[in-house]
Write an enzyme that holds these catalytic residues in place. Structure first.
Site, mmCIF file in Angstrom:
data_model
loop_
_atom_site.group_PDB
_atom_site.id
_atom_site.type_symbol
_atom_site.label_atom_id
_atom_site.label_comp_id
_atom_site.label_asym_id
_atom_site.label_seq_id
_atom_site.Cartn_x
_atom_site.Cartn_y
_atom_site.Cartn_z
ATOM 1 N N ASP A 183 34.109 68.872 26.562
ATOM 2 C CA ASP A 183 34.568 70.241 26.332
ATOM 3 C C ASP A 183 36.054 70.416 26.671
ATOM 4 O OD1 ASP A 183 34.322 73.039 25.895
ATOM 5 O OD2 ASP A 183 33.978 73.368 28.033
ATOM 6 N N GLU B 76 28.361 64.241 33.935
ATOM 7 C CA GLU B 76 27.234 64.687 33.102
ATOM 8 C C GLU B 76 26.835 63.700 32.016
ATOM 9 O OE1 GLU B 76 27.844 68.590 31.579
ATOM 10 O OE2 GLU B 76 28.012 69.510 33.550
ATOM 11 N N TYR C 258 24.853 75.937 35.456
ATOM 12 C CA TYR C 258 25.378 77.153 34.809
ATOM 13 C C TYR C 258 24.263 78.175 34.618
ATOM 14 C CZ TYR C 258 29.808 74.831 34.275
ATOM 15 O OH TYR C 258 31.008 74.231 34.546
ATOM 16 N N GLU D 35 30.290 71.912 39.882
ATOM 17 C CA GLU D 35 30.754 72.872 38.873
ATOM 18 C C GLU D 35 29.814 74.055 38.875
ATOM 19 O OE1 GLU D 35 31.264 71.675 34.748
ATOM 20 O OE2 GLU D 35 32.072 69.731 35.370
HETATM 21 C C1 BDP Z 1 30.208 71.411 32.078
HETATM 22 C C2 BDP Z 1 31.182 70.309 31.754
HETATM 23 C C3 BDP Z 1 32.610 70.841 31.582
HETATM 24 C C4 BDP Z 1 32.583 72.041 30.675
HETATM 25 C C5 BDP Z 1 31.700 73.106 31.298
HETATM 26 C C6 BDP Z 1 31.636 74.372 30.448
HETATM 27 O O1 BDP Z 1 31.177 69.329 32.767
HETATM 28 O O2 BDP Z 1 33.441 69.833 31.085
HETATM 29 O O3 BDP Z 1 33.851 72.531 30.383
HETATM 30 O O4 BDP Z 1 30.396 72.582 31.348
HETATM 31 O O5 BDP Z 1 30.804 74.416 29.562
HETATM 32 O O6 BDP Z 1 28.900 71.088 31.799
HETATM 33 O O7 BDP Z 1 32.443 75.264 30.659
#
Ligand code: BDP
Length: 642
Positions: free
Chosen positions: A208, A454, A507, A543
């Site tokens: 991404d 990931e 997320y 993250e």
């Molecule tokens: C994570 C990835 C990261 C993405 C992020 C996203 O590690 O590189 O930019 O998601 O979706 O899973 O913002």
């Protein structure tokens, strides 16, 4: 107070044991530096440039563009180095170009470098994405695979062939990603002639961020004496208030050397000395290297001066070389529940970053780097992860000096296709780890290696792949823990048993259960409990975050507003605070700043999960995080009494 008895036991054990670092690569990759015996000449500025737009992107090789000046084989434009080429012009074809681009520059080499046969001249590229071939005066001097690590070639004899002419440097760079590159990608030809013109192809990627390309870091010429210090490795330890620096030095270009090693403190005062290519330096009343906000004097660096004399015969010196390495004395240890720096629990309150900015793309830029450090210190950040590739060495040097702790990640991002777990990919991944550890092993700020982000770690081949990769990395460096960053569920993850620290991304209420902030406490705690039950390792939230379009407001919060980003972070923080005294050792927000991605329906001109905009202006979340990080610094960063 030092304890001489126990120190000498420690010292003897250390000196007898095999030095922890093995170096499978030929030669070192010391950062070029000036000294009385070394010179550096930067070749940054404007280079001639042409993208090879021929259908097979191969015209440059068929017509041997490297044999003559680039201006003699076709039109050129001016291209700044360092910079990504993508955003420099108004041409969308160049922004989205896939294939070979050609850079060329002529340079006058100082006459003494040519006349003095005892001087070795090296051409070094800090990084170029992705595959590079380098010619000097039409002769190939090196090629290199990989977009984020330096490579170099000795060109002394070549430049001496035509001493009066300027030296013409040609660098061809190809950004194509395949199943075996790191990161991987695939090229897909669209053969339906009713929908696509002849030869139409696209580059598919599974990560991404924009696949910026070009010469991203400085190109340098530098000299060393012919007999020179080629590599230095240090490992540090301490007991009570006595430190120990174990070193190993390799010399290239001749035998009969004497090596004198001197350690000096920050003020230039003598601390310890030694001779020979390996040994230990004892540091009385040691000043340890501490992270920012963990000590009133963070980032303390000694200087280790390596002085090498080559003899013609006994007592007659032929050549000297001097290289000075900054050395921070600190230890890293990991228990089942803690991450220890200098035997004290360390809590990561930090960020994930990208090397990314307007116009420059991924190009090295001092104003941006210094601004980012100022913003990180303002936020109360004590650490970051080099998501998703190694950053410039100058950035790590700043981390050393400022005490910012680094999780050093290799470009193993987007390994999602099962074919990218095959041997060819693994072999290259191992070489990239060799190159990364060789470059960054001496930085005290680097506290952990991350071998991937990931990957499809639920796939059956992932177990062998990560076992091999992690064991290899541990053999390269026995002093630092190794991880890879996972998004898979604990019960599906095949590589998990091999990591020292679990780095988990999630997320919740963003990619899943959209808009449902209320599910975060349950899902996040369950997630942590599952990981910990399964692996009994400390956990870092490597993250988490939400996109926020700056200036978009809504209350009650809705996705993409600054309020939603804030509320999501706050819900995560509540869970972090519950787990903090158990096994939870850090939180790294995704992301420090907005960054560019490829175009797609999920991205509105890039990823907007930054707490700063791409221009480094704060969103509301920056203030929330700042308050939290300074509070955390007070609660977790103080030196705890023994
Ligand atoms: C994570 C990835 C990261 C993405 C992020 C996203 O590690 O590189 O930019 O998601 O979706 O899973 O913002």
């Amino acid at each position: 107070m030092s304890v001489p008895g126990s120190f000498s036991v420690l010292r003897v054990l250390w000196l007898l044991s095999v030095f922890g670092t093995v170096l499978p690569l030929d030669g070192g990759m010391l950062f070029p530096q000036e000294s009385s015996f070394r010179e550096v000449k930067e070749l940054n500025g404007l280079w001639d440039f042409r993208a090879d737009g021929s259908p097979n992107r191969n015209e440059g090789f068929e017509k041997a563009w490297y044999k003559r000046r680039l201006t003699e084989t076709g039109p050129v434009i001016e291209m700044p180095v360092p910079a990504s080429y993508n955003d420099i012009t108004q041409d969308p074809t160049l922004r989205d170009f896939i294939g070979w681009v050609w850079y060329e520059r002529e340079v006058f080499v100082p006459a003494r470098w040519i006349s003095d046969e005892g001087t070795r001249v090296v051409l070094r590229v800090g990084s170029a994405h992705y595959y590079s071939i380098v010619w000097v005066n039409g002769e190939k001097v090196t090629e290199h695979e990989g977009g984020h690590l330096p490579f170099e070639a000795e060109i002394s004899s070549l430049i001496r062939k035509e001493p009066t002419k300027p030296c013409r440097i040609t660098i061809a760079v190809n950004n194509t990603l395949t199943l075996e590159t790191l990161p991987p990608g695939t090229i897909q030809y669209m053969n339906d002639s009713s929908r696509y013109p002849d030869g139409f192809f696209v580059q598919n990627i599974d990560f991404d961020f924009f696949n910026y390309a070009g010469i991203h870091r400085s190109v340098l010429l530098y000299t060393t004496p012919k007999v020179h210090v080629d590599d230095i490795s240090v490992e540090t330890n301490f007991m009570d208030n006595t430190g120990l620096v174990r070193y190993k030095v390799s010399v290239q270009g001749g035998f009969n050397n004497t090596l004198n090693i001197t350690l000096m403190d920050k003020d230039g005062h003598f601390v310890a000395s030694s001779t020979g290519s390996s040994g230990g330096l004892k540091v009385v009343d040691v000043k340890l290297w501490w992270p920012y906000l963990m000590h009133e004097n963070p980032g303390y660096l000694y200087s280790m001066k390596v002085r090498q004399h080559a003899h013609r015969h006994v007592g007659v010196f032929l050549q000297c070389d001097v290289y000075t390495l900054p050395v921070g004395i600190r230890t890293i240890n990991v228990t089942n529940t803690q991450f220890l720096i200098n035997n004290k629990p360390f809590y990561f309150h930090g960020v994930n970053k990208h090397e990314d900015s307007d116009i420059r793309g991924r190009g090295f830029d001092w104003p941006l780097i210094v601004k980012d450090f100022n913003l990180m210190k303002w936020l109360g950040v004590n650490s970051f992860r080099t998501s998703h590739y190694p950053y410039a060495e100058e950035i790590l040097q700043m981390c050393d000096r400022h005490g910012i702790v680094v999780i050093d990640e290799c470009p193993g991002v987007g390994i999602k296709d099962i074919r990218s777990f095959r041997n060819a990919s693994l072999s290259h991944h191992l070489v990239v780890m060799d190159e990364l550890v060789r470059r960054d092993k001496n930085h005290p700020s680097v506290v952990m290696w991350s071998v991937a982000n990931e990957p499809a770690s639920e796939m059956p081949p992932a177990e062998f792949y990560f076992k091999t990769l992690i064991e290899h990395t541990k053999a390269l460096d026995q002093t630092r823990p190794v991880t890879y960053v996972t998004i898979a569920a604990a019960d599906m993850d095949k590589g998990g048993p091999y990591v020292d620290v679990v780095c988990a991304n999630s997320y919740f209420a963003w990619y899943f259960d959209q808009g449902r902030l209320d599910i975060i406490p349950l899902q996040l705690s369950t997630h942590f409990e599952n990981w910990y039950r399964k692996y009994q390792r400390p956990i870092i939230q490597s993250e988490y975050g939400a996109d926020a379009v700056p200036g978009l407001h809504m209350d009650p919060p809705m996705m993409f507003t600054e309020e939603y980003q804030n509320a999501l972070l706050q819900s995560y923080h509540d869970v972090f605070d519950q787990k903090r005294n158990q096994y939870f050792v850090g939180e790294l927000i995704w992301n420090f700043a907005d960054f560019m991605t490829s175009q797609g329906i999920y991205r509105v001109v890039g990823n907007k999960k930054g707490i700063f905009t791409r221009q480094r202006q704060p969103k509301a979340a920056a203030f929330l995080l700042r308050k939290r990080y300074w509070r955390l610094a007070n609660e977790t960063g103080r030196l705890l009494p023994d």
